[in-house]
Design a protein around this motif. Structure first.
Motif, PDB file in Angstrom:
ATOM      1  N   SER B 154       0.836  -1.201   0.000  1.00  0.00           N
ATOM      2  CA  SER B 154       0.000   0.000   0.000  1.00  0.00           C
ATOM      3  C   SER B 154       0.870   1.250   0.000  1.00  0.00           C
ATOM      4  O   SER B 154       0.563   2.225  -0.674  1.00  0.00           O
ATOM      5  CB  SER B 154      -0.894   0.030   1.238  1.00  0.00           C
ATOM      6  OG  SER B 154      -1.810  -1.026   1.186  1.00  0.00           O
ATOM      7  N   LEU B 161       0.509   7.217  -6.325  1.00  0.00           N
ATOM      8  CA  LEU B 161      -0.664   8.095  -6.363  1.00  0.00           C
ATOM      9  C   LEU B 161      -0.285   9.543  -6.035  1.00  0.00           C
ATOM     10  O   LEU B 161      -0.826  10.480  -6.627  1.00  0.00           O
ATOM     11  CB  LEU B 161      -1.739   7.595  -5.390  1.00  0.00           C
ATOM     12  CG  LEU B 161      -2.464   6.312  -5.838  1.00  0.00           C
ATOM     13  CD1 LEU B 161      -3.342   5.773  -4.723  1.00  0.00           C
ATOM     14  CD2 LEU B 161      -3.314   6.567  -7.087  1.00  0.00           C
ATOM     15  N   ASN B 165      -1.111  12.547  -8.830  1.00  0.00           N
ATOM     16  CA  ASN B 165      -1.921  13.728  -8.544  1.00  0.00           C
ATOM     17  C   ASN B 165      -1.958  13.924  -7.037  1.00  0.00           C
ATOM     18  O   ASN B 165      -2.738  13.298  -6.337  1.00  0.00           O
ATOM     19  CB  ASN B 165      -3.344  13.558  -9.098  1.00  0.00           C
ATOM     20  CG  ASN B 165      -4.195  14.786  -8.879  1.00  0.00           C
ATOM     21  OD1 ASN B 165      -3.855  15.657  -8.083  1.00  0.00           O
ATOM     22  ND2 ASN B 165      -5.305  14.869  -9.583  1.00  0.00           N
ATOM     23  N   SER B 167      -2.955  16.307  -5.189  1.00  0.00           N
ATOM     24  CA  SER B 167      -4.201  16.825  -4.640  1.00  0.00           C
ATOM     25  C   SER B 167      -5.244  15.706  -4.518  1.00  0.00           C
ATOM     26  O   SER B 167      -5.897  15.563  -3.482  1.00  0.00           O
ATOM     27  CB  SER B 167      -4.679  17.955  -5.547  1.00  0.00           C
ATOM     28  OG  SER B 167      -5.993  18.266  -5.303  1.00  0.00           O
ATOM     29  N   ALA B 168      -5.374  14.898  -5.571  1.00  0.00           N
ATOM     30  CA  ALA B 168      -6.337  13.791  -5.510  1.00  0.00           C
ATOM     31  C   ALA B 168      -5.926  12.790  -4.437  1.00  0.00           C
ATOM     32  O   ALA B 168      -6.778  12.215  -3.764  1.00  0.00           O
ATOM     33  CB  ALA B 168      -6.449  13.104  -6.866  1.00  0.00           C
ATOM     34  N   ARG B 170      -4.480  13.482  -1.655  1.00  0.00           N
ATOM     35  CA  ARG B 170      -4.884  14.076  -0.393  1.00  0.00           C
ATOM     36  C   ARG B 170      -6.380  13.909  -0.181  1.00  0.00           C
ATOM     37  O   ARG B 170      -6.836  13.562   0.910  1.00  0.00           O
ATOM     38  CB  ARG B 170      -4.524  15.555  -0.432  1.00  0.00           C
ATOM     39  CG  ARG B 170      -4.441  16.180   0.899  1.00  0.00           C
ATOM     40  CD  ARG B 170      -3.424  17.294   0.924  1.00  0.00           C
ATOM     41  NE  ARG B 170      -3.784  18.198   2.004  1.00  0.00           N
ATOM     42  CZ  ARG B 170      -4.321  19.395   1.816  1.00  0.00           C
ATOM     43  NH1 ARG B 170      -4.518  19.855   0.597  1.00  0.00           N
ATOM     44  NH2 ARG B 170      -4.641  20.138   2.834  1.00  0.00           N
ATOM     45  N   TYR B 171      -7.153  14.136  -1.233  1.00  0.00           N
ATOM     46  CA  TYR B 171      -8.597  13.976  -1.147  1.00  0.00           C
ATOM     47  C   TYR B 171      -9.002  12.508  -1.058  1.00  0.00           C
ATOM     48  O   TYR B 171     -10.179  12.192  -0.975  1.00  0.00           O
ATOM     49  CB  TYR B 171      -9.282  14.637  -2.349  1.00  0.00           C
ATOM     50  CG  TYR B 171      -9.553  16.109  -2.157  1.00  0.00           C
ATOM     51  CD1 TYR B 171     -10.704  16.534  -1.509  1.00  0.00           C
ATOM     52  CD2 TYR B 171      -8.662  17.070  -2.608  1.00  0.00           C
ATOM     53  CE1 TYR B 171     -10.968  17.874  -1.317  1.00  0.00           C
ATOM     54  CE2 TYR B 171      -8.906  18.417  -2.421  1.00  0.00           C
ATOM     55  CZ  TYR B 171     -10.065  18.819  -1.771  1.00  0.00           C
ATOM     56  OH  TYR B 171     -10.328  20.145  -1.580  1.00  0.00           O
ATOM     57  N   SER B 172      -8.038  11.580  -1.164  1.00  0.00           N
ATOM     58  CA  SER B 172      -8.340  10.164  -0.968  1.00  0.00           C
ATOM     59  C   SER B 172      -7.888   9.720   0.415  1.00  0.00           C
ATOM     60  O   SER B 172      -7.919   8.539   0.724  1.00  0.00           O
ATOM     61  CB  SER B 172      -7.640   9.314  -2.026  1.00  0.00           C
ATOM     62  OG  SER B 172      -7.989   9.734  -3.312  1.00  0.00           O
ATOM     63  N   GLY B 173      -7.416  10.661   1.229  1.00  0.00           N
ATOM     64  CA  GLY B 173      -6.972  10.317   2.570  1.00  0.00           C
ATOM     65  C   GLY B 173      -5.547   9.799   2.630  1.00  0.00           C
ATOM     66  O   GLY B 173      -5.150   9.198   3.612  1.00  0.00           O
ATOM     67  N   ILE B 174      -4.775  10.008   1.555  1.00  0.00           N
ATOM     68  CA  ILE B 174      -3.379   9.567   1.574  1.00  0.00           C
ATOM     69  C   ILE B 174      -2.525  10.662   2.198  1.00  0.00           C
ATOM     70  O   ILE B 174      -2.654  11.843   1.838  1.00  0.00           O
ATOM     71  CB  ILE B 174      -2.898   9.240   0.142  1.00  0.00           C
ATOM     72  CG1 ILE B 174      -3.586   7.963  -0.327  1.00  0.00           C
ATOM     73  CG2 ILE B 174      -1.376   9.083   0.094  1.00  0.00           C
ATOM     74  CD1 ILE B 174      -3.421   7.672  -1.783  1.00  0.00           C
TER      75      ILE B 174
END
Lengths: 518, 284
Positions: B154, B161, B165, B167-168, B170-174
């Motif tokens: 993971s 990831l 992107n 930003s994406a 971050r918006y996925s909780g990474i």
């Protein structure tokens, strides 16, 4: 008297939307003409056409009776047209004087050497003329604070000595005192014979400075008249209109299925899902003053909506709830546990998910495959041991492709190559996998086709029925009314009211959004 | 033709490739996150020097190696904080840190050179296990480890990831800060390992010992085909890149091409591959 600006049957289409549809408009010298309408009504497109940023597809524009067709903003400037925008358009690291005279700096003869002293004193004169004596014109504007930046923006437009000015929401960041100074200035300009187009959502301002008002809706001309001839309710009615088709009504679906399950229950008697409060938000504020003292609660099995104009703080609230921005004060409780200040990663594990408003930049990694996107928010669910497994990932992705009816060749297709509707369903898939108790949808159906919209609505309804708590943020009132049990209305960063049941109507929400009759 | 692909020759080429590959492995992780690390070469020299100095001053070789690795980790974490937390452009942060590293190396060496290190250490560079040189074994093991981490865990996916992107992600909780921190940590550790192996191989250490590698460390990643935009590529590609650069260098040496001309050829190759990468991205 001849109008200085006359617009006839202007049309402009963007992919998927008709931004201007046979729009007509006129402006007389010495007049303040207000342009009103909801977000997306076409006000900005109209002003961009006048300024030469956008070229209309059809129709005519006349300035002083002569037809005009601007190729760029340079042409409109040459004709004495200037604009003040809502979004600041300055160079943040240049100072106020440099911004005001950007690209028009006073120089010594033909040397091209800037007369810094003159530039600074001229800038001071213009700003004090606007009542802003206290702005230091020699520090970078990014250090000035938003209200002062807005005054500099206004000063820049005025320094061009325009005869036609477009103001697009100039006061949203201004204090009462600055607003007064601006209105006084607008009054002066009027007296000098300038024409002013004033775009604002603040209806209180209409009476104070407006002469005439034109309402737009869906890119169309709706009506024009003297400001004093309209009441607030009438204006809202014109702006909101009667939305024609409601493409999905959760309440009707629920009513239909309830009668079914009632009969069902008599025989098998499944216990109705226990309804409990999942999310509680208490006096939440951000650090920038864009979200003020918001309190709300969300129960399992319900869809609550957030209505509000763009810039009312809706998206900022969602970002706070998902931990993207840190709260300034206030509390967020999930299942009674204080989760204020948690990172997005923690919140996903605890049970909050967010489908962000910008699916291309925030929702998806466009260069990655469909499968990678599906698991991106739910890696911990798909691979609890932290070890990836290609087969599991492929199987999961294929399942979601089928469940959500995602059209793609296979699971290896890059998200980049999918249509908007399928991309949005892909974002939904990733949050279905993450399986959070709270799911926030921020503008989930923007720019996607009707079929995909209907499918997303059906999935939201299904999620709620399965006991999830859903928060839906949307600009489309008919969408909110069709989907939500309750609706919170936001205005200028605060929650201005809550509506439910029979109170849910476009007019009622519109009044609260625009702040009329409160 | 038949003589080129003898087992001996292949092993020789692998041995020649190993140090470059070791240095660029960790860097690959940083590049996958969409960032860059200019400090690997100078950091490797610093770590090699620290290791050599410790040993010359009577400490056991093991302690020298551990100190080198800890120095690498410290530099890596600092880079990670500068880029991930303070949001400095990675070019600026790591270029600055590369100057710090080479400055420190000069100070540690007091301007001198160390020769003649004990066999405990030199075995790491010149020893063999069976027919395989130790540097090849070290590089092979770390390669396998890093490949597995990037493709099978993971964390590895979070690296990709974040680069695809941020930003994406971050918006996925990474947690992109932790991801970037870990990437630079790996880059620092691999830089240190490369420096130690190089010192062992040369049986000497001086502050400028990695200068010959210069930007080749980055070139190996790019020539291998990992995108500088982040998110695409991997250590297996870096292996190919390092191999190609080493073989080209060998060919030019055998052909008797002067070193000035060698740089020119490398330059052209990197431009060509960079251009291909660019056009590939702008077609899609």
């Amino acid at each position: 008297m001849e109008p200085m600006l006359r617009i006839e049957n202007l049309c402009k289409s963007f992919p998927g939307v008709k931004a201007l549809d046979n729009m007509s408009f006129d402006l007389y010298p010495g007049e303040v003409h207000i342009l009103a309408g909801e977000n997306g009504a076409g006000k900005s497109t109209l002003s961009k056409c006048i300024l030469g940023y956008v070229r209309p597809d059809g129709g005519h524009m006349f300035l002083d009776g002569k037809e005009i067709a601007f190729a760029s903003p340079k042409d409109s400037l040459a004709c004495g047209i200037a604009a003040v925008y809502q979004e600041l358009t300055m160079v943040p690291w240049l100072n106020a004087a440099e911004n005001i005279f950007f690209n028009r700096e006073p120089v010594y003869g033909k040397t091209g050497i800037v007369r810094t002293g003159k530039m600074i004193s001229d800038a001071r004169t213009i700003l004090s003329d606007l009542g802003s004596h206290d702005i230091d014109v020699t520090v970078p504007v990014r250090k000035l604070g938003i209200a002062k930046q807005q005054m500099v923006e206004i000063a820049r437009a005025l320094s061009m000595d325009p005869r036609l000015i477009i103001f697009d929401e100039p006061t949203s960041a201004l204090s009462e005192k600055d607003t007064e100074a601006l209105f006084a200035k607008i009054h002066d300009l009027k007296k000098k014979g300038a024409g002013i187009i004033y775009i604002s959502h603040r209806m209180k301002e209409y009476d104070r400075i407006g002469d005439r008002i034109t309402v737009m809706r869906d890119g169309k001309y709706i009506c024009t008249g003297r400001v004093s001839d309209f009441s607030g309710e009438e204006l809202i009615h014109h702006m909101v209109g009667r939305k024609t088709v409601r493409i999905y009504s959760r309440r009707e679906e629920k009513a239909a299925s309830r009668t079914e399950s009632d009969q069902h229950r008599k025989t098998e008697g499944p216990a109705p899902a226990e309804i409990k409060e999942v999310l509680k938000v208490e006096n939440l504020c951000d650090k920038k003053g864009r979200v003020k003292n918001c309190s709300l609660s969300l129960r399992s099995g319900e869809i609550a909506g957030i209505a509000g104009l763009v810039g009312s703080g809706r998206t900022e609230l969602a970002r706070l709830l998902f931990g993207i921005d840190k709260a300034g004060s206030g509390k967020v409780l999930l299942h009674g546990e204080d989760i204020t200040g948690c990172s997005p990663g923690k919140l996903v594990r605890k049970g909050i998910g967010l489908l962000p408003e910008d699916r291309k930049e925030q929702g998806l990694a466009l260069r990655a495959s469909l499968a990678w996107n599906v698991t991106s928010a739910g890696l911990h669910k798909a691979f609890p041991g932290h070890i990836l497994d290609r087969r599991t990932e492929k199987k999961l992705s294929e399942d979601y492709m089928e469940d959500l009816n995602i059209a793609a060749r296979d699971t290896e297709v890059r998200a980049l190559n999918m249509s908007g509707g399928n991309q949005q369903k892909l974002v939904l898939a990733k949050w279905l996998l993450a399986d959070t108790d709270v799911i926030i949808f921020d503008e989930p159906t923007r720019g996607i086709d009707v079929q995909a919209k209907r499918e997303i609505y059906a999935h939201m309804a299904q999620l709620a029925a399965s006991g999830k708590a859903i928060l839906l943020i949307s600009s489309e009132l008919s969408e909110l009314i069709g989907m939500c049990d309750r609706i919170y209305v936001m205005r200028e960063g605060a929650i201005s009211g809550e509506l439910s049941g029979e109170e849910l109507s476009e007019e009622k929400i519109g009044e609260m959004m625009f702040g009329v009759g409160v | 033709m038949t003589t080129v692909f003898t087992l001996d020759n292949i092993i020789t080429v692998l041995r020649q490739t190993s140090i470059l590959f070791l240095l660029s492995q960790g860097l690959t992780v940083v590049i996958l996150t969409g960032n860059i690390d200019f400090s690997v070469g100078p950091l490797a020299a610093l770590c090699g020097c620290i290791c050599a100095q410790m040993i010359v001053h009577g400490f056991p070789a093991g302690l020298g190696i551990v100190s080198a690795l800890m120095t690498g980790a410290a530099f890596g974490l600092t880079n990670g904080l500068l880029v991930g937390k303070l949001k400095l452009p990675s070019f600026v942060a790591t270029y600055g840190m590369s100057m710090v590293a080479s400055g420190l190396a000069t100070i540690v060496m007091n301007g001198g050179v160390i020769y003649g290190l004990p066999a405990d250490l030199t075995a790491l560079g010149a020893g063999t296990v069976g027919i395989l040189p130790v540097p090849v074994i070290v590089t092979g093991i770390t390669f396998a480890f890093l490949y597995a981490v990037l493709k099978k865990t993971s964390f590895g996916r979070c690296v990709y990831l974040t680069g695809l992107n941020q930003s994406a992600a971050r918006y996925s909780g990474i947690n992109s800060l932790m991801t970037i921190l870990a990437a630079y940590l790996l880059s620092g550790l691999f830089g240190a390992a490369g420096g130690v192996v190089m010192t062992a191989r040369l049986n000497a250490a001086d502050a400028g010992m990695t200068e010959a590698y210069g930007l080749k460390i980055i070139a190996a990643v790019v020539v291998g085909g990992s995108s500088l935009l982040g998110g695409e590529g991997g250590v297996e590609r870096t292996f190919l890149g390092a191999l190609v650069l080493t073989v080209i260098s060998n060919i030019m040496n055998i052909a008797g091409i002067a070193s000035e001309w060698q740089n020119l050829v490398f330059g052209v190759i990197i431009l060509l591959i960079g251009g291909l990468d660019y056009s590939r991205h702008h077609r899609s």
